[in-house]
Design an enzyme around this catalytic site. Structure first.
Site, PDB file in Angstrom:
ATOM      1  CE  LYS A 231      -6.625   2.374  -6.462  1.00  0.00           C
ATOM      2  NZ  LYS A 231      -5.033   2.082  -6.298  1.00  0.00           N
TER       3      LYS A 231
HETATM    4  N1  PPE Z   1      -0.470   2.144  -9.997  1.00  0.00           N
HETATM    5  C1  PPE Z   1      -1.027   1.327  -9.102  1.00  0.00           C
HETATM    6  C2  PPE Z   1      -0.824  -0.062  -9.749  1.00  0.00           C
HETATM    7  C3  PPE Z   1      -1.512   1.737  -8.197  1.00  0.00           C
HETATM    8  O1  PPE Z   1      -2.074   0.746  -7.190  1.00  0.00           O
HETATM    9  C4  PPE Z   1      -1.722   2.880  -7.643  1.00  0.00           C
HETATM   10  C5  PPE Z   1      -2.202   3.595  -6.378  1.00  0.00           C
HETATM   11  C6  PPE Z   1      -1.010   4.036  -8.365  1.00  0.00           C
HETATM   12  C7  PPE Z   1      -0.298   3.571 -10.053  1.00  0.00           C
HETATM   13  C8  PPE Z   1      -1.050   5.595  -8.407  1.00  0.00           C
HETATM   14  O2  PPE Z   1      -2.152   6.008  -8.663  1.00  0.00           O
HETATM   15  P1  PPE Z   1      -2.893   7.351  -7.597  1.00  0.00           P
HETATM   16  O3  PPE Z   1      -3.037   7.108  -6.318  1.00  0.00           O
HETATM   17  O4  PPE Z   1      -4.036   7.771  -8.340  1.00  0.00           O
HETATM   18  O5  PPE Z   1      -1.824   8.455  -7.946  1.00  0.00           O
HETATM   19  N2  PPE Z   1      -2.170   2.503  -5.489  1.00  0.00           N
HETATM   20  C9  PPE Z   1      -2.930   2.670  -4.327  1.00  0.00           C
HETATM   21  C10 PPE Z   1      -3.096   1.462  -3.564  1.00  0.00           C
HETATM   22  C11 PPE Z   1      -2.108   1.173  -2.480  1.00  0.00           C
HETATM   23  C12 PPE Z   1      -2.393   0.067  -1.683  1.00  0.00           C
HETATM   24  O6  PPE Z   1      -1.277  -0.726  -1.462  1.00  0.00           O
HETATM   25  O7  PPE Z   1      -3.378  -0.198  -1.380  1.00  0.00           O
HETATM   26  C13 PPE Z   1      -2.637   3.884  -3.409  1.00  0.00           C
HETATM   27  O8  PPE Z   1      -1.388   4.445  -3.696  1.00  0.00           O
HETATM   28  O9  PPE Z   1      -3.573   4.439  -2.787  1.00  0.00           O
END
Ligand code: PPE
Length: 291
Positions: free
Chosen positions: A145
């Protein structure tokens, strides 16, 4: 603890220029046992995994950062909030491959509502397949990330919104469904749930939680590649993420999915997920880190 106005960095902060930062997004919910951060340890483990992929050495232990996240929540007196730990290279040397800058870690917290809108969360969102392809894992690292990865997300996210959709659905380099700009993606057809494998998407903590919830409900979940037209003919679709939580999807590329409203599997997942977040389901109580 640093007050908001003093939480500043120098303009030559290395990561600001080259995107070499790793971050997390977590939510703290007020539940029956008080406020708790959802899956804090798993998120911070992923922060360290992201740093490891970038060969960035974090100057703290996972335990210290988890505890600091709880401290930030408490000092801000938030019952519920979004938490953003970030690790980045400070100022000093410039140049892409400069290696001597200090690794700095910060944790911020703020209240954050429904990511894809309150209506989206209740009625379902409308997606558009993006013209931007999710990067191949030999160019960028979807498993990390990193801040730089979000240029791809922002390009896709802007495009979808510029064209009147709520969010983008990105395909991988082979043309299979990858994920949203900030969410993992699931479909259901004939009672079976399918989600893309951990190849061109982030290993979402919400994704993992939802797979566990579905398995506990006796629903088969397949992690396998699928094309966009399988989404068109799915009975249900939803997106998952810390910010988006579980958001139903009602349309892709102007094709209605199922009945065009949150279906029974999606609704059940949302119900169990919401109970889990607030400590109301004993099966998932160890997902909560009390602040
Ligand atoms: N894919 C991506 C590309 C992504 O950024 C997130 C979270 C996920 C999947 C889901 O991951 P998880 O949160 O572990 O279930 N995106 C984060 C950032 C959002 C933002 O705009 O800043 C979030 O949901 O916190």
């Amino acid at each position: 603890m640093v007050p908001y106005d003093q939480a500043n960095v120098h303009i030559l902060t290395h990561s600001l220029h080259y995107g070499l930062a790793v971050f997390e997004g977590m939510r703290c919910y007020k539940g029956d046992g008080g406020s708790a951060i959802f899956r804090a340890k798993e998120h911070i483990r992923r922060l360290f995994d992201s740093a490891h992929i970038l060969q960035m050495a974090l100057p703290f232990s996972q335990e210290e950062i988890v505890k600091a996240c709880a401290d930030v929540t408490r000092v801000n007196q938030f019952d519920e909030c979004y938490l953003r730990p970030i690790a980045f290279y400070g100022d000093g040397e410039m140049g892409v491959v400069a290696r001597n800058n200090q690794v700095r870690v910060a944790i911020a917290a703020w209240p954050w509502g429904a990511y894809l809108g309150a209506d989206g969360q209740s009625q379902g969102v409308r997606l558009k397949t993006s013209s931007f392809v999710r990067f191949h894992h030999n160019s960028m690292m979807p498993m990390a990330k990193t801040s730089a990865n979000y240029v791809n997300s922002a390009l896709a996210g802007y495009e979808a919104r510029n064209n009147g959709y709520d969010e983008a659905l990105l395909l991988d380099v082979h043309g299979y469904v990858a994920e949203g700009s900030g969410e993992n993606f699931f479909i259901a057809r004939d009672g079976v749930v399918i989600t893309p494998p951990l190849m061109s998407c982030l290993a979402g903590i919400t994704r993992d939680s939802v797979i566990r919830i579905l398995n506990d409900q006796g629903v088969t979940v397949k992690e396998q590649p699928f094309p966009r037209d399988l989404v068109y003919i799915a009975d249900e679709a939803f997106m998952t993420g810390t910010a988006a939580e579980v958001t139903p999807v009602r349309e892709l590329d102007d094709r209605r999915i199922g009945e065009g409203k949150p279906g029974p599997i999606t609704r059940k997942v949302i119900e169990v997920f919401n109970a889990a977040l607030r400590g109301r389901d004993p099966r998932y109580r160890n997902w909560l880190y009390q602040v």
